[in-house]
Design a protein around this motif. Structure first.
Motif, PDB file in Angstrom:
ATOM      1  N   LYS A  56      39.631  -8.938  74.819  1.00  0.00           N
ATOM      2  CA  LYS A  56      40.266 -10.017  74.059  1.00  0.00           C
ATOM      3  C   LYS A  56      41.765 -10.066  74.337  1.00  0.00           C
ATOM      4  CE  LYS A  56      37.142 -10.560  70.095  1.00  0.00           C
ATOM      5  NZ  LYS A  56      37.033 -10.462  68.615  1.00  0.00           N
ATOM      6  N   ARG A  57      42.394  -8.901  74.400  1.00  0.00           N
ATOM      7  CA  ARG A  57      43.830  -8.839  74.645  1.00  0.00           C
ATOM      8  C   ARG A  57      44.176  -9.378  76.035  1.00  0.00           C
ATOM      9  NH1 ARG A  57      44.336  -3.885  74.016  1.00  0.00           N
ATOM     10  NH2 ARG A  57      44.900  -3.090  76.082  1.00  0.00           N
ATOM     11  N   PHE A  58      43.326  -9.064  76.998  1.00  0.00           N
ATOM     12  CA  PHE A  58      43.564  -9.540  78.360  1.00  0.00           C
ATOM     13  C   PHE A  58      43.486 -11.064  78.429  1.00  0.00           C
ATOM     14  CE2 PHE A  58      42.111 -10.895  82.503  1.00  0.00           C
ATOM     15  CZ  PHE A  58      42.975 -10.225  83.355  1.00  0.00           C
ATOM     16  N   ILE A  59      42.457 -11.640  77.822  1.00  0.00           N
ATOM     17  CA  ILE A  59      42.288 -13.092  77.849  1.00  0.00           C
ATOM     18  C   ILE A  59      43.446 -13.790  77.140  1.00  0.00           C
ATOM     19  CG2 ILE A  59      40.850 -14.997  77.022  1.00  0.00           C
ATOM     20  CD1 ILE A  59      38.417 -13.223  77.531  1.00  0.00           C
ATOM     21  N   ALA A  60      43.854 -13.244  75.998  1.00  0.00           N
ATOM     22  CA  ALA A  60      44.958 -13.852  75.249  1.00  0.00           C
ATOM     23  C   ALA A  60      46.259 -13.801  76.056  1.00  0.00           C
ATOM     24  CB  ALA A  60      45.145 -13.123  73.920  1.00  0.00           C
ATOM     25  N   THR A  61      46.434 -12.776  76.853  1.00  0.00           N
ATOM     26  CA  THR A  61      47.662 -12.597  77.626  1.00  0.00           C
ATOM     27  C   THR A  61      47.748 -13.552  78.802  1.00  0.00           C
ATOM     28  OG1 THR A  61      47.703 -10.242  77.042  1.00  0.00           O
ATOM     29  CG2 THR A  61      49.076 -10.929  78.894  1.00  0.00           C
ATOM     30  N   PHE A  62      46.619 -13.824  79.463  1.00  0.00           N
ATOM     31  CA  PHE A  62      46.649 -14.573  80.722  1.00  0.00           C
ATOM     32  C   PHE A  62      45.796 -15.848  80.706  1.00  0.00           C
ATOM     33  CE2 PHE A  62      47.131 -10.018  81.926  1.00  0.00           C
ATOM     34  CZ  PHE A  62      48.407 -10.076  82.465  1.00  0.00           C
ATOM     35  N   LEU A  63      45.493 -16.402  79.541  1.00  0.00           N
ATOM     36  CA  LEU A  63      44.528 -17.496  79.445  1.00  0.00           C
ATOM     37  C   LEU A  63      44.806 -18.676  80.380  1.00  0.00           C
ATOM     38  CD1 LEU A  63      42.001 -18.649  78.190  1.00  0.00           C
ATOM     39  CD2 LEU A  63      43.396 -19.535  76.300  1.00  0.00           C
ATOM     40  N   PRO A  64      46.019 -19.247  80.421  1.00  0.00           N
ATOM     41  CA  PRO A  64      46.241 -20.402  81.324  1.00  0.00           C
ATOM     42  C   PRO A  64      45.959 -20.071  82.782  1.00  0.00           C
ATOM     43  CG  PRO A  64      48.035 -20.207  79.744  1.00  0.00           C
ATOM     44  CD  PRO A  64      47.233 -18.948  79.627  1.00  0.00           C
ATOM     45  N   LEU A 109      46.189  -6.823  87.965  1.00  0.00           N
ATOM     46  CA  LEU A 109      46.303  -5.734  86.994  1.00  0.00           C
ATOM     47  C   LEU A 109      47.522  -4.868  87.286  1.00  0.00           C
ATOM     48  CD1 LEU A 109      42.603  -4.467  86.610  1.00  0.00           C
ATOM     49  CD2 LEU A 109      43.912  -5.842  84.996  1.00  0.00           C
ATOM     50  N   ALA A 110      47.736  -4.571  88.565  1.00  0.00           N
ATOM     51  CA  ALA A 110      48.859  -3.716  88.940  1.00  0.00           C
ATOM     52  C   ALA A 110      50.198  -4.399  88.691  1.00  0.00           C
ATOM     53  CB  ALA A 110      48.736  -3.319  90.408  1.00  0.00           C
ATOM     54  N   ALA A 111      50.295  -5.695  88.984  1.00  0.00           N
ATOM     55  CA  ALA A 111      51.555  -6.421  88.828  1.00  0.00           C
ATOM     56  C   ALA A 111      52.011  -6.467  87.375  1.00  0.00           C
ATOM     57  CB  ALA A 111      51.405  -7.839  89.374  1.00  0.00           C
ATOM     58  N   PHE A 112      51.060  -6.581  86.462  1.00  0.00           N
ATOM     59  CA  PHE A 112      51.405  -6.680  85.042  1.00  0.00           C
ATOM     60  C   PHE A 112      51.099  -5.400  84.267  1.00  0.00           C
ATOM     61  CE2 PHE A 112      50.687 -11.011  86.558  1.00  0.00           C
ATOM     62  CZ  PHE A 112      51.888 -11.608  86.186  1.00  0.00           C
ATOM     63  N   LYS A 113      50.810  -4.324  85.017  1.00  0.00           N
ATOM     64  CA  LYS A 113      50.613  -2.994  84.434  1.00  0.00           C
ATOM     65  C   LYS A 113      49.597  -3.002  83.289  1.00  0.00           C
ATOM     66  CE  LYS A 113      55.279  -1.518  85.678  1.00  0.00           C
ATOM     67  NZ  LYS A 113      54.822  -0.845  86.898  1.00  0.00           N
ATOM     68  N   MET A 171      49.400 -20.191  91.135  1.00  0.00           N
ATOM     69  CA  MET A 171      50.545 -19.503  91.722  1.00  0.00           C
ATOM     70  C   MET A 171      51.808 -19.744  90.908  1.00  0.00           C
ATOM     71  SD  MET A 171      51.871 -19.789  95.659  1.00  0.00           S
ATOM     72  CE  MET A 171      53.140 -18.680  96.290  1.00  0.00           C
ATOM     73  N   THR A 172      51.992 -20.974  90.465  1.00  0.00           N
ATOM     74  CA  THR A 172      53.166 -21.310  89.650  1.00  0.00           C
ATOM     75  C   THR A 172      53.142 -20.560  88.328  1.00  0.00           C
ATOM     76  OG1 THR A 172      53.231 -23.530  90.640  1.00  0.00           O
ATOM     77  CG2 THR A 172      54.436 -23.202  88.569  1.00  0.00           C
ATOM     78  N   TYR A 173      51.966 -20.489  87.706  1.00  0.00           N
ATOM     79  CA  TYR A 173      51.845 -19.801  86.417  1.00  0.00           C
ATOM     80  C   TYR A 173      52.192 -18.323  86.543  1.00  0.00           C
ATOM     81  CZ  TYR A 173      49.711 -17.391  82.485  1.00  0.00           C
ATOM     82  OH  TYR A 173      49.498 -16.562  81.418  1.00  0.00           O
ATOM     83  N   PHE A 174      51.575 -17.631  87.488  1.00  0.00           N
ATOM     84  CA  PHE A 174      51.796 -16.191  87.608  1.00  0.00           C
ATOM     85  C   PHE A 174      53.191 -15.861  88.139  1.00  0.00           C
ATOM     86  CE2 PHE A 174      47.113 -16.102  87.477  1.00  0.00           C
ATOM     87  CZ  PHE A 174      46.958 -15.154  86.482  1.00  0.00           C
ATOM     88  N   SER A 175      53.756 -16.777  88.894  1.00  0.00           N
ATOM     89  CA  SER A 175      55.128 -16.567  89.368  1.00  0.00           C
ATOM     90  C   SER A 175      56.108 -16.589  88.209  1.00  0.00           C
ATOM     91  CB  SER A 175      55.491 -17.658  90.386  1.00  0.00           C
ATOM     92  OG  SER A 175      56.833 -17.517  90.805  1.00  0.00           O
ATOM     93  N   ASN A 176      55.867 -17.474  87.245  1.00  0.00           N
ATOM     94  CA  ASN A 176      56.753 -17.599  86.086  1.00  0.00           C
ATOM     95  C   ASN A 176      56.393 -16.646  84.951  1.00  0.00           C
ATOM     96  OD1 ASN A 176      58.183 -19.706  87.314  1.00  0.00           O
ATOM     97  ND2 ASN A 176      56.747 -21.250  86.548  1.00  0.00           N
ATOM     98  N   LYS A 177      55.231 -16.018  85.058  1.00  0.00           N
ATOM     99  CA  LYS A 177      54.768 -15.156  83.975  1.00  0.00           C
ATOM    100  C   LYS A 177      55.680 -13.963  83.780  1.00  0.00           C
ATOM    101  CE  LYS A 177      51.804 -13.648  80.893  1.00  0.00           C
ATOM    102  NZ  LYS A 177      51.635 -14.348  79.593  1.00  0.00           N
ATOM    103  N   GLY A 178      56.150 -13.394  84.880  1.00  0.00           N
ATOM    104  CA  GLY A 178      57.025 -12.236  84.773  1.00  0.00           C
ATOM    105  C   GLY A 178      56.270 -11.021  84.284  1.00  0.00           C
ATOM    106  N   GLY A 179      56.978  -9.938  84.083  1.00  0.00           N
ATOM    107  CA  GLY A 179      56.359  -8.697  83.650  1.00  0.00           C
ATOM    108  C   GLY A 179      56.660  -8.361  82.211  1.00  0.00           C
ATOM    109  N   GLN A 180      56.948  -9.391  81.404  1.00  0.00           N
ATOM    110  CA  GLN A 180      57.353  -9.138  80.042  1.00  0.00           C
ATOM    111  C   GLN A 180      56.274  -8.411  79.242  1.00  0.00           C
ATOM    112  OE1 GLN A 180      56.787 -12.107  81.333  1.00  0.00           O
ATOM    113  NE2 GLN A 180      55.921 -13.559  79.867  1.00  0.00           N
TER     114      GLN A 180
END
Length: 442
Positions: free
Chosen positions: A233-241, A363-367, A426-435
């Motif tokens: 659930k946490r994963f889906i909420a984090t990266f849904l778009p 998974l690795a990019a966003f730890k 690509m645009t979404y994950f590029s702007n997502k950052g590692g916050q």
């Protein structure tokens, strides 16, 4: 009983020795051993699934619909359902259970072909559903051995190109069994399954002997462990778009790839090459080699976020190649063989990253601590749902066009819409950052 116990202890000691040796082996030797084992294992598994694609069942109809369409539909429905089931099973399964699970699946899948051969038409269609329902879980089980390593690109590429190579190999073997051994189309899949069962067991033992990721792997690619309901659930909420975008792109690729695999015999027949059993292997081997090289090169990129972006670029290039090569074929610039090679290359440049390294790098990019199997089976579940939907629309509604026409028009759809979805992802994950990445590693 004493002899059996002694054999079990000897077998455990042998496997333990092999695992210790692999842990101490040079990285190149470890990578080669694991890649060959995974490639060979899934090649054998694929024979349990796709050898029947070499048959056409031209003289059989059920309710006015081609018998092969019923077979493909039943298998794909089972396969799609297994992907939804696998979202939970593959994400939660313990590593120690993988080997027995794969072996059990292979046995059931093989027996399904025996049941198909001895059961009269149309009742035997049910066995294709059983076949797909079991085999849909294998990919996640096998990739579980490979993920979360510094060499996952190479290992994942080797595993992924196995279904490019094996797609051609098992159809060529199936055609050979029919043409040279005079085996009926109904019994051919069972015979092919028997031929591949012993090699499957051998390579499964080899793959199961590899050690888990080491400390260097964990530092580079993040720890991998089963994901429970709260983790999912946490994963889906984090990266849904982003999930929505790449799942839609993957749906297109899966549908196109499944159609190409299942009805390649019909497509080649319209292209005038239906009497050449080797045509499947001849067109797939160059694709496998090029894709393997391209995916392996991504291992050289150490920055996980950059690697994730490059994965998008590779997928986008594949999408565009599908459309460009189809246009060139229709205009007579290239022949049918070159078209099938180029369209297959574009397809697998898009499809292979989604089946391995894209999600591993994500998974690795966003730890994010978890398992690739969960994300992969979300994408696969909806991908095969799309495959089922398109197949049913073509054959069971009012869309009546030839296999070649349908394949050609689908290529343009995949190319254009798939490219737009890939750019959006690509645009979404590029702007997502590692916050807040660290907050998700618990």
């Amino acid at each position: 009983m004493k002899m059996l116990a002694s054999h079990v202890r000897w077998n455990e000691a042998r496997e333990s020795w092999l695992r210790r040796s692999l842990r101490q082996a040079h990285p190149v030797l470890f990578t080669l051993y694991t890649a060959v084992s995974a490639f060979s294992l899934y090649t054998c598994v694929y024979a349990f699934r796709k050898s029947f694609a070499a048959a056409t069942f031209d003289d059989l109809l059920f309710l006015g619909i081609s018998f092969k369409v019923w077979l493909v539909s039943a298998q794909v429905v089972g396969y799609a359902l297994s992907k939804f089931i696998g979202i939970k099973i593959i994400s939660e399964i313990q590593p120690s259970a993988r080997k027995n699970a794969i072996l059990l699946i292979a046995v059931i899948a093989g027996l399904s072909w025996f049941g198909f051969a001895i059961t009269p038409v149309p009742v035997n269609i049910l066995f294709l559903f059983i076949n797909g329902l079991t085999l849909g879980l294998v990919w996640g089980l096998v990739f579980g051995y490979l993920e979360g390593r510094t060499v996952t690109e190479v290992l994942g590429a080797a595993l992924s190109v196995s279904f490019i190579f094996s797609s051609g190999l098992c159809r060529s073997v199936g055609a050979f069994v029919i043409n040279q051994w005079n085996v009926s189309e109904t019994w051919m899949p069972w015979i092919v399954s028997c031929l591949f069962f012993a090699p499957l067991v051998f390579f499964l033992i080899l793959l199961d002997s590899i050690p888990p990721p080491n400390a260097r792997d964990v530092e580079s690619r993040t720890q991998r462990k089963p994901m429970l309901k709260a983790d999912r659930k946490r994963f889906i909420a984090t990266f849904l778009p982003g999930i929505v975008l790449f799942v839609l792109a993957y749906m297109l690729l899966t549908t196109f790839r499944d159609f190409r695999d299942n009805f390649s015999a019909e497509i080649w027949k319209e292209l005038g090459a239906d009497n050449n059993a080797a045509i499947y292997t001849q067109t797939e081997i160059p694709i496998a080699i090029i894709v393997l090289f391209a995916m392996a090169m991504l291992m050289l990129i150490k920055n996980n976020k950059l690697a994730l972006m490059i994965n998008h670029v590779v997928i986008l290039a594949g999408m565009l190649l599908i459309g460009i090569s189809t246009f060139a074929f229709e205009r007579g610039f290239i022949d049918s063989v070159m078209w099938m090679v180029l369209i297959g290359l574009g397809l697998y440049l898009g499809y292979v990253p989604f089946n391995s390294i894209f999600f591993d790098r994500m998974l690795a990019a966003f730890k994010f601590v978890g398992t690739v199997g969960f994300i992969m089976y979300i994408a696969d579940a909806f991908g095969y749902l799309g495959s089922v939907s398109v197949l049913f629309v073509k054959e069971f509604v009012s869309v009546k066009v030839s296999w070649l026409q349908f394949f050609t028009k689908s290529g343009y759809v995949v190319s254009v819409i798939g490219a737009l979805l890939t750019i959006g992802s690509m645009t979404y994950f590029s702007n997502k950052g590692g916050q807040n990445a660290e907050s998700r590693t618990a």
